[in-house]
Design a protein around this motif. Sequence first.
Motif, short mmCIF file in Angstrom:
data_model
loop_
_atom_site.label_atom_id
_atom_site.label_comp_id
_atom_site.label_asym_id
_atom_site.label_seq_id
_atom_site.Cartn_x
_atom_site.Cartn_y
_atom_site.Cartn_z
N VAL A 34 0.86 -1.20 0.00
CA VAL A 34 0.00 0.00 0.00
C VAL A 34 0.89 1.24 0.00
O VAL A 34 1.82 1.35 0.80
N VAL A 35 0.60 2.16 -0.90
CA VAL A 35 1.37 3.39 -0.97
C VAL A 35 0.40 4.56 -1.13
O VAL A 35 -0.61 4.45 -1.83
N THR A 36 0.67 5.66 -0.41
CA THR A 36 -0.22 6.82 -0.50
C THR A 36 0.55 8.04 -0.99
O THR A 36 1.73 8.19 -0.69
N VAL A 76 -1.77 4.52 5.64
CA VAL A 76 -0.71 3.49 5.67
C VAL A 76 -0.54 2.92 7.07
O VAL A 76 -0.20 1.74 7.23
N ALA A 79 -3.06 0.23 7.21
CA ALA A 79 -2.72 -0.86 6.30
C ALA A 79 -1.58 -1.68 6.89
O ALA A 79 -1.56 -2.91 6.80
N SER A 80 -0.65 -1.01 7.54
CA SER A 80 0.47 -1.72 8.17
C SER A 80 -0.04 -2.62 9.30
O SER A 80 0.50 -3.71 9.52
N VAL A 86 4.11 -0.94 3.68
CA VAL A 86 3.59 0.37 3.24
C VAL A 86 4.70 1.40 3.06
O VAL A 86 5.80 1.25 3.59
N CYS A 88 5.00 5.88 2.54
CA CYS A 88 4.50 7.21 2.20
C CYS A 88 5.55 8.22 2.63
O CYS A 88 6.66 7.84 3.00
N MET A 112 6.34 1.36 9.44
CA MET A 112 6.14 2.15 8.24
C MET A 112 7.48 2.73 7.81
O MET A 112 8.30 3.09 8.65
N GLY B 94 -7.39 2.64 4.72
CA GLY B 94 -6.11 1.94 4.94
C GLY B 94 -6.32 0.48 5.25
O GLY B 94 -5.62 -0.39 4.71
N GLY B 98 -5.20 -2.45 2.80
CA GLY B 98 -4.21 -3.43 3.27
C GLY B 98 -4.73 -4.85 3.08
O GLY B 98 -4.04 -5.72 2.54
#
Lengths: 407, 353
Positions: A34-36, A76, A79-80, A86, A88, A112, B94, B98
């Motif tokens: 995942v990248v923002t 992120v 998501a992490s 991740v 960002c 992160m 997020g 994920g």
Amino acid sequence: MSVSTKAAPAADQEMLISGCAAIAQALRLSDIDVVTAYPIRPYDTVMQAVAKLISNGEMDAEYIVAASEHDQFEIVKHASAVGARVFCGSSGVGWMYAMEAIAVTPALRLPMVALVGNRALDDPGAFGCEHNDALCVRDLGWMLTWVDTAQEALDTALIAYRVAEDRRIFLPCAIGADGAFLTHSEVLVKVPNKEKVDQFLPKYDRGDKMLHPDNPITIAPQVNEDWVMEIRKQNDEAMRRARGVIQEAYRDFHKIFGRQGGNPFVESYMAEDADVILFGQGTLSLPVKVGVRKLREQGHKVGFVRLRWLRPFPTPEVQETLSRAKAVGVIDRDYSFGSPNHGAVLYNEVRSALYDLPKRPHVISFVCGLGGREVTLDSVTEMSEILLKVAKTGKVEQPNYWIGVRG
Amino acid sequence: MATELTVLPTQNLEAFKGVKKLPVEEYFTSGHRTCQGCESALVMKLMAKAAGPRTVILGSTGCMYVANTTYYSTSWVVPWMHTQLGSSGSAAVGTAAGLKALMRKNRIKQEPINVIAFCGDGGGADMGLSSISAALTYPEYNFLILMYDNESYANTDIQLSSMTPYGANTTFSPPGKARRILHKRWKKNMAGMLAAGHPECRYVATVDASYALEMMNRIRKALTIGGPTFIHSLDPCPKGWDYDPIQSHDLGELAVETGVWPLFEIEDGVLKFYGKSKSIAQGRKRKPVREYLLRQGRFAHFTDEDIDYFQKKIDLMWDRWLIPGAVCIEMGDDIRKQLTRAEQEVAAAEAKQ
Ligand SMILES: Cc1ncc(C[n+]2csc(CCOP(=O)(O)OP(=O)(O)O)c2C)c(N)n1
Ligand code: SF4
């Protein structure tokens, strides 16, 4: 005749790319999940490069253009927590805008990795490089490193994931990259092949800390005053362990890629026998090294030490490389208003690290190159001359100097 | 490259058919420390029950964090994580992103997992509005954002938010000798605003835990329909609204019956009133707001004049708004004329056939 079916590992590919594009290559190779992105110069070039890799199908990640830096870092962060690798980042005031999310990440023990394309804080509106933005996480539990070249940027990004995601650590890591000087300058970079990276960087495994219906944990419950001390202490213990894990990572990196063989924490340039040493971080190493060479030709024993990791701070290396000098000048691309001796951040860190030595060099603070102002050869000469005088007389006339300021 | 999964499937959560058909399992259980009669805690319980076990819940700072997840006594049976006060939208994005990335890369089992992020009215309608609005524009992720609205920043000691009703006594708007009414702002239409502004959001609803089954079924609908969705619940709060906790349920009902809190859902762009609000929209008489206001200490300083003003605003909402409770825009004369002309043309065409 037997025919080997195993393909020979592809050699490193040489690419003419900027520091930001080099990091994007590292992200591709790390197979991030995942990248923002959110625009701010100069960091956003990394996201432009990432966007291109994604749209070309060279990278398989959830690519999210966020509505603010705060959103970016919160996205992120979560998501992490579910186990995704991740990335960002930001610059200057953007990094500040995200500060709340940045501040909570270490306590959540989320690995992160973020890029800070260093930029002066507005106002006054400025795009140029200054380190105060990234330095704001110095005391928050983030690991913090500064890179000097695009090659180092790529390599450090891979190393950052390896260290941050190590179960003994689980801390976020910020990579400081000097705005424009590094983020935008193109040079030849060795981009390794994926097999080597896979050998170096295992998949992120959050284990029993993963947020998932199969592992129904509660993350970040309210602890009030009962547990904050213990949580901070654990964060500190992880940071202390990071020193060893960083050394391990560099050792393995060197074995696999053949680069990054020196000391992971500091780069020492003509400093072994130096009477006076300039000390700093980031891309100012280029003018300083040239200046040091010139002064050496004139017979002055000048050296340079570049700090590569600010957190964890490499106290033994800093003591070891600086203790033999008579005078040390710490060049800061940042400032700490009203701090001891009206010095800057690195200066105070270095002085503190040297305090316990039985024999200490004099330490002078040089504030230089703020807002992206060029650190020139003349500046290097000026600073060296001040140090040489201190070394000769043993007297400090003034603890700090602003170098290159118009009258 | 891994298999392309643009949108993950969702769980097919069918509507519960009657209270007696509800499962007994709870996913938000004992251990919390909310006030007696806290409707927001009830919302959490019903929300978790409606979503079921394959769910991840994220909660932004507020009473439902502070009072529910005290270390060692978390009340969440499903995985739960705190998010910052203004970050319910980002937390949802997020987490969904994920999970999706890991499923796409076959690193975790591919299965529909409900992602729910909740926030209070302060965190949602004030600080987190941008984050929620952004979240509702990502069609590729499945999640629900639930804003539980106790009409104040309750956890920090009842300060007014942009969801606090006109004139209410809060610690930031105490009635005084010189100024009886310090808070003169009117509540925003969160659900309507978010529905109108986010064409990719397939489901928006208002709910009220006094009508528990209907509320749970709206949550199930949001999670089933997929994509980013939003639900706004009105939650009586004994501490902030200043009433005896035993009255929570009644006040929830009164909010609907007086027309203060219209219940509606917007599914794929189609708006429907439901429950008692439906009959109100169809002409059933609303109870006077006086009955609702004067049962709460936070309006104890209201004079008849204030109550009349409040009533007038509610009447206006039902009689003049384009959509009561959702869209506070009236049609201008030219648009009205255009519409009548169009209607006349249709009628004429139909007559000709
Ligand atoms: C950035 C930030 N600002 C302020 C706070 C202080 N704070 C903690 S809880 C809270 C109240 C939140 O109110 P709301 O979202 O309405 O939820 P409630 O407490 O009513 O459940 C506030 C302001 C915070 N945690 N973070
Ligand atoms: S203050 Fe209100 S919202 Fe908070 S726990 Fe008490 S009743 Fe619930």
